[in-house]
Design an enzyme around this catalytic site. Sequence first.
Site, PDB file in Angstrom:
ATOM      1  CG  ASN A  43      -0.378  -0.108   2.532  1.00 57.36           C
ATOM      2  OD1 ASN A  43       0.639  -0.760   2.716  1.00 57.36           O
ATOM      3  ND2 ASN A  43      -1.008   0.517   3.514  1.00 57.36           N
ATOM      4  CB  ILE A  44       1.659   3.681  -2.233  1.00 56.07           C
ATOM      5  CG1 ILE A  44       2.609   2.517  -2.562  1.00 56.07           C
ATOM      6  CG2 ILE A  44       2.362   5.033  -2.396  1.00 56.07           C
ATOM      7  CD1 ILE A  44       3.082   2.474  -4.005  1.00 56.07           C
ATOM      8  CB  CYS A  54      -5.216  -1.433  -1.496  1.00 53.45           C
ATOM      9  SG  CYS A  54      -6.523  -0.723  -0.486  1.00 53.45           S
ATOM     10  CD  GLU A  56      -5.392  -5.983  -1.083  1.00 50.59           C
ATOM     11  OE1 GLU A  56      -4.902  -4.841  -0.994  1.00 50.59           O
ATOM     12  OE2 GLU A  56      -6.034  -6.511  -0.168  1.00 50.59           O
ATOM     13  CB  CYS A  87     -10.723  -2.540   0.756  1.00 46.27           C
ATOM     14  SG  CYS A  87     -10.206  -1.917  -0.865  1.00 46.27           S
TER      15      CYS A  87
HETATM   16  N1  THU Z   1      -5.159  -1.517   2.762  1.00 51.29           N
HETATM   17  C1  THU Z   1      -4.609  -2.354   1.834  1.00 51.29           C
HETATM   18  O1  THU Z   1      -3.533  -2.082   1.288  1.00 51.29           O
HETATM   19  N2  THU Z   1      -5.272  -3.495   1.526  1.00 51.29           N
HETATM   20  C2  THU Z   1      -6.426  -3.910   2.127  1.00 51.29           C
HETATM   21  O2  THU Z   1      -6.952  -4.953   1.769  1.00 51.29           O
HETATM   22  C3  THU Z   1      -7.023  -3.110   3.187  1.00 51.29           C
HETATM   23  C4  THU Z   1      -6.426  -1.774   3.409  1.00 51.29           C
HETATM   24  C5  THU Z   1      -4.446  -0.296   3.115  1.00 51.29           C
HETATM   25  C6  THU Z   1      -5.047   0.986   2.628  1.00 51.29           C
HETATM   26  C7  THU Z   1      -4.456   1.983   3.596  1.00 51.29           C
HETATM   27  O3  THU Z   1      -3.182   2.380   3.102  1.00 51.29           O
HETATM   28  C8  THU Z   1      -4.269   1.189   4.877  1.00 51.29           C
HETATM   29  O4  THU Z   1      -4.372  -0.180   4.497  1.00 51.29           O
HETATM   30  C9  THU Z   1      -5.299   1.490   5.939  1.00 51.29           C
HETATM   31  O5  THU Z   1      -6.579   1.375   5.463  1.00 51.29           O
END
Ligand code: THU
Length: 137
Positions: A43-44, A54, A56, A87
């Site tokens: 995630n960035i 995210c 993914e 998500c």
């Molecule tokens: N996030 C993900 O990268 N993948 C997920 O499946 C759930 C949430 C990240 C988004 C954000 O950067 C952090 O988690 C908090 O929500």
Amino acid sequence: MAMTDSLFDAAKAAMAKAHAPYSNFSVGAAILTEDGLIHAGCNIEIVSFPEGWCAETSAIAHMVMAGGSRIAEVAVVAEKLVACSPCGGCRQRLAEFSSPNTKVHLCDAATGIVETVTMEELLPHSFATDSLGDAAA
Ligand code: THU
């Protein structure tokens, strides 16, 4: 080493690269394509909070840029949550390249896979790509 172990390891290595200074919630994801390649992402986040993305989504971008198109399995791991589930937006993005029986492994950063679900379970009654068939013609 089993392919699922490699997939978890790739997701965990990606998690270590997360840029998540606003949530402090690091996530990694790894995709195994049907042709046997692994593509990972983290995630960035950016200072304009809603504009981040995210793990993914990063992994999908890497897969597409490498020429991959069909997802066989996915692993997701978060530093601070056991069995982090994708998500809603990422479920739809993963579904674009998956089959209903594509496996999604929800992991624990310390121990590995704790639960495996299918895309059909994650996103039932989804808006399917063939729904646009007539409109796109
Ligand atoms: N996030 C993900 O990268 N993948 C997920 O499946 C759930 C949430 C990240 C988004 C954000 O950067 C952090 O988690 C908090 O929500």
